[in-house]
Design a protein around this motif. Structure first.
Motif, PDB file in Angstrom:
ATOM      1  N   VAL A 201       0.832  -1.208   0.000  1.00  0.00           N
ATOM      2  CA  VAL A 201       0.000   0.000   0.000  1.00  0.00           C
ATOM      3  C   VAL A 201       0.864   1.255   0.000  1.00  0.00           C
ATOM      4  O   VAL A 201       0.592   2.214  -0.729  1.00  0.00           O
ATOM      5  N   VAL A 202       1.909   1.266   0.814  1.00  0.00           N
ATOM      6  CA  VAL A 202       2.794   2.431   0.877  1.00  0.00           C
ATOM      7  C   VAL A 202       3.419   2.704  -0.487  1.00  0.00           C
ATOM      8  O   VAL A 202       3.436   3.842  -0.974  1.00  0.00           O
ATOM      9  N   GLU A 203       3.913   1.656  -1.152  1.00  0.00           N
ATOM     10  CA  GLU A 203       4.535   1.845  -2.472  1.00  0.00           C
ATOM     11  C   GLU A 203       3.493   2.263  -3.502  1.00  0.00           C
ATOM     12  O   GLU A 203       3.753   3.134  -4.351  1.00  0.00           O
ATOM     13  N   ALA A 204       2.295   1.678  -3.442  1.00  0.00           N
ATOM     14  CA  ALA A 204       1.227   2.060  -4.375  1.00  0.00           C
ATOM     15  C   ALA A 204       0.834   3.514  -4.175  1.00  0.00           C
ATOM     16  O   ALA A 204       0.622   4.258  -5.143  1.00  0.00           O
ATOM     17  N   ALA A 205       0.743   3.944  -2.911  1.00  0.00           N
ATOM     18  CA  ALA A 205       0.383   5.344  -2.623  1.00  0.00           C
ATOM     19  C   ALA A 205       1.466   6.293  -3.111  1.00  0.00           C
ATOM     20  O   ALA A 205       1.173   7.397  -3.590  1.00  0.00           O
ATOM     21  N   LYS A 206       2.725   5.873  -3.006  1.00  0.00           N
ATOM     22  CA  LYS A 206       3.820   6.705  -3.513  1.00  0.00           C
ATOM     23  C   LYS A 206       3.748   6.840  -5.036  1.00  0.00           C
ATOM     24  O   LYS A 206       3.970   7.928  -5.591  1.00  0.00           O
ATOM     25  N   LEU A 207       3.441   5.733  -5.721  1.00  0.00           N
ATOM     26  CA  LEU A 207       3.299   5.790  -7.182  1.00  0.00           C
ATOM     27  C   LEU A 207       2.149   6.712  -7.582  1.00  0.00           C
ATOM     28  O   LEU A 207       2.261   7.494  -8.529  1.00  0.00           O
ATOM     29  N   ASP A 242      -6.762   5.406   7.486  1.00  0.00           N
ATOM     30  CA  ASP A 242      -6.232   5.749   8.809  1.00  0.00           C
ATOM     31  C   ASP A 242      -5.609   4.546   9.496  1.00  0.00           C
ATOM     32  O   ASP A 242      -4.554   4.656  10.130  1.00  0.00           O
ATOM     33  N   ILE A 243      -6.237   3.394   9.357  1.00  0.00           N
ATOM     34  CA  ILE A 243      -5.725   2.182   9.999  1.00  0.00           C
ATOM     35  C   ILE A 243      -4.400   1.761   9.374  1.00  0.00           C
ATOM     36  O   ILE A 243      -3.437   1.415  10.071  1.00  0.00           O
ATOM     37  N   LEU A 244      -4.317   1.829   8.036  1.00  0.00           N
ATOM     38  CA  LEU A 244      -3.065   1.457   7.374  1.00  0.00           C
ATOM     39  C   LEU A 244      -1.969   2.485   7.621  1.00  0.00           C
ATOM     40  O   LEU A 244      -0.793   2.132   7.723  1.00  0.00           O
ATOM     41  N   LEU A 245      -2.347   3.759   7.724  1.00  0.00           N
ATOM     42  CA  LEU A 245      -1.359   4.790   8.065  1.00  0.00           C
ATOM     43  C   LEU A 245      -0.782   4.506   9.451  1.00  0.00           C
ATOM     44  O   LEU A 245       0.437   4.574   9.659  1.00  0.00           O
ATOM     45  N   HIS A 246      -1.662   4.177  10.385  1.00  0.00           N
ATOM     46  CA  HIS A 246      -1.220   3.883  11.750  1.00  0.00           C
ATOM     47  C   HIS A 246      -0.316   2.643  11.768  1.00  0.00           C
ATOM     48  O   HIS A 246       0.719   2.630  12.449  1.00  0.00           O
ATOM     49  N   ALA A 247      -0.689   1.627  11.003  1.00  0.00           N
ATOM     50  CA  ALA A 247       0.126   0.411  10.936  1.00  0.00           C
ATOM     51  C   ALA A 247       1.494   0.710  10.339  1.00  0.00           C
ATOM     52  O   ALA A 247       2.527   0.239  10.846  1.00  0.00           O
ATOM     53  N   ALA A 248       1.512   1.502   9.262  1.00  0.00           N
ATOM     54  CA  ALA A 248       2.775   1.844   8.617  1.00  0.00           C
ATOM     55  C   ALA A 248       3.692   2.597   9.582  1.00  0.00           C
ATOM     56  O   ALA A 248       4.893   2.319   9.669  1.00  0.00           O
ATOM     57  N   ARG A 249       3.110   3.531  10.327  1.00  0.00           N
ATOM     58  CA  ARG A 249       3.914   4.287  11.292  1.00  0.00           C
ATOM     59  C   ARG A 249       4.452   3.383  12.398  1.00  0.00           C
ATOM     60  O   ARG A 249       5.602   3.522  12.822  1.00  0.00           O
ATOM     61  N   GLU A 254       9.249   0.844  14.569  1.00  0.00           N
ATOM     62  CA  GLU A 254       9.905  -0.355  15.105  1.00  0.00           C
ATOM     63  C   GLU A 254      11.135  -0.742  14.295  1.00  0.00           C
ATOM     64  O   GLU A 254      12.144  -1.178  14.851  1.00  0.00           O
ATOM     65  N   THR A 255      11.045  -0.599  12.963  1.00  0.00           N
ATOM     66  CA  THR A 255      12.100  -1.132  12.094  1.00  0.00           C
ATOM     67  C   THR A 255      13.046  -0.077  11.522  1.00  0.00           C
ATOM     68  O   THR A 255      14.162  -0.411  11.125  1.00  0.00           O
ATOM     69  N   GLN A 256      12.562   1.165  11.421  1.00  0.00           N
ATOM     70  CA  GLN A 256      13.305   2.239  10.747  1.00  0.00           C
ATOM     71  C   GLN A 256      13.613   1.863   9.296  1.00  0.00           C
ATOM     72  O   GLN A 256      14.577   2.353   8.702  1.00  0.00           O
ATOM     73  N   ASP A 257      12.776   1.009   8.714  1.00  0.00           N
ATOM     74  CA  ASP A 257      12.928   0.591   7.321  1.00  0.00           C
ATOM     75  C   ASP A 257      12.126   1.556   6.455  1.00  0.00           C
ATOM     76  O   ASP A 257      10.914   1.680   6.602  1.00  0.00           O
ATOM     77  N   GLU A 258      12.811   2.241   5.540  1.00  0.00           N
ATOM     78  CA  GLU A 258      12.197   3.309   4.760  1.00  0.00           C
ATOM     79  C   GLU A 258      11.012   2.841   3.912  1.00  0.00           C
ATOM     80  O   GLU A 258      10.153   3.630   3.570  1.00  0.00           O
ATOM     81  N   LYS A 259      10.974   1.543   3.580  1.00  0.00           N
ATOM     82  CA  LYS A 259       9.860   1.107   2.733  1.00  0.00           C
ATOM     83  C   LYS A 259       8.523   1.169   3.465  1.00  0.00           C
ATOM     84  O   LYS A 259       7.470   1.100   2.839  1.00  0.00           O
ATOM     85  N   PHE A 260       8.563   1.311   4.794  1.00  0.00           N
ATOM     86  CA  PHE A 260       7.325   1.418   5.555  1.00  0.00           C
ATOM     87  C   PHE A 260       6.982   2.869   5.918  1.00  0.00           C
ATOM     88  O   PHE A 260       5.963   3.115   6.566  1.00  0.00           O
ATOM     89  N   ALA A 261       7.831   3.817   5.519  1.00  0.00           N
ATOM     90  CA  ALA A 261       7.559   5.225   5.825  1.00  0.00           C
ATOM     91  C   ALA A 261       6.399   5.711   4.951  1.00  0.00           C
ATOM     92  O   ALA A 261       6.522   5.756   3.724  1.00  0.00           O
ATOM     93  N   PRO A 262       5.255   6.037   5.549  1.00  0.00           N
ATOM     94  CA  PRO A 262       4.090   6.378   4.726  1.00  0.00           C
ATOM     95  C   PRO A 262       4.273   7.703   3.989  1.00  0.00           C
ATOM     96  O   PRO A 262       4.858   8.642   4.534  1.00  0.00           O
ATOM     97  N   PRO A 263       3.788   7.793   2.746  1.00  0.00           N
ATOM     98  CA  PRO A 263       3.911   9.036   1.995  1.00  0.00           C
ATOM     99  C   PRO A 263       2.979  10.103   2.554  1.00  0.00           C
ATOM    100  O   PRO A 263       1.984   9.801   3.230  1.00  0.00           O
TER     101      PRO A 263
END
Length: 288
Positions: A201-207, A242-249, A254-263
């Motif tokens: 979802v994060v990558e799709a939202a970025k695209l 909102d739920i997916l934004l909260h999950a992504a955050r 927890e991971t500091q992995d940029e692929k989970f940083a929400p756009p």
């Protein structure tokens, strides 16, 4: 229900997920105590269960007598102390660590010795939740999917100190209500499913945000190219932006992995109230 289970179930939270868990538990013959903080919330949950059973009766998936018997197994309360007799307690409150910690601190005081204390969290590490109790070996993740009566999957999540007996009891319960189980042996943030869908979802939202393609074409590409029944942006709208934004955050923290940083677009949508189907607009518009 002649072979009704002898275990007693308590569900904390009568929202969409909690009511659904209570519904499938009662349908499988488990006596259920459904607890929330207000009578109004409990009534909404019970009304939803009743309406869902009515649909099942209408489709021939259960008889009117079976629906009535299942409803008769559900009692509601605002008293958390009512979970004292429960063998399995399933927490299904707001997806926020401090809220869940508060619930588990109280459960630690009132639940009987040996009770399984389960969280329906979709992204918060079970070890963190378990640390709020004096019995982390009894805490386990039991992640149901929405809508609970229709979705077959349950993720069982082992915390750092979850015992084999607790995991086995959780598996028996999940399978007893008709679900198929996958086991997450290390409770990384997001587990299996939330981690995968959040990254997509994060990558799709970025695209979408950068104008690479329309929401429709991104979703069509995933449906036709990968065989997904629903595209990631449609999924976000169904689940709740909102739920997916909260999950992504949560996962990013927890991971500091940029692929989970929400756009930025996801945060702006939530601020504007475009939460998906439940608000009438998300990545797509919906008729009221």
């Amino acid at each position: 229900m002649s072979n009704a289970p002898t275990q007693r179930i308590a569900v904390i939270g009568a929202g969409l997920m909690g009511a659904g868990i209570a519904q499938v538990s009662a349908q499988a013959g488990y006596p259920v105590v459904l607890r929330d903080v207000t009578d109004a919330a409990l009534q909404r949950g019970l009304d939803g269960i009743r309406a869902s059973y009515a649909k099942f009766v209408g489709k021939g998936r259960m008889t009117a007598d079976e629906a009535e018997a299942a409803l008769g197994l559900i009692t509601t309360t605002t008293d958390l102390g009512a979970v004292a007799d429960a063998d399995i307690v399933v927490e299904a409150v707001f997806e926020q660590l401090d809220v869940k910690e508060g619930v588990f601190r109280e459960l630690d005081k009132v639940a009987k010795e040996g009770a399984v204390l389960a969280s329906n969290t979709s992204a918060i590490p079970i070890t963190r939740i378990a640390a709020a109790t004096g019995r982390p070996e009894s805490v386990v993740g039991v992640h149901f999917f929405s809508p609970v009566p229709l979705m077959r999957l349950v993720e069982l999540v082992r915390g750092y100190k979850t015992s084999d007996a607790t995991l086995a009891a959780a598996r028996a319960f999940a399978e007893g209500v008709g679900k198929e189980v996958v086991v997450v042996n290390r409770d990384v943030a997001g587990f299996i499913t939330t981690r995968l869908i959040t990254a997509l979802v994060v990558e799709a939202a970025k695209l979408y945000e950068s104008g690479v393609a329309s929401a429709e074409d991104i979703d069509t590409a995933c449906r036709l190219g990968f065989g997904h029944p629903m595209g990631p942006l449609q999924t976000a709208d169904l689940t709740g932006v909102d739920i997916l934004l909260h999950a992504a955050r949560n996962i990013y923290t927890e991971t500091q992995d940029e692929k989970f940083a929400p756009p930025e677009i996801m945060a702006r949508m939530v601020t504007a109230g475009d939460l998906g189907r439940k608000s009438g607009r998300g990545f797509y518009p919906y008729e009221a």
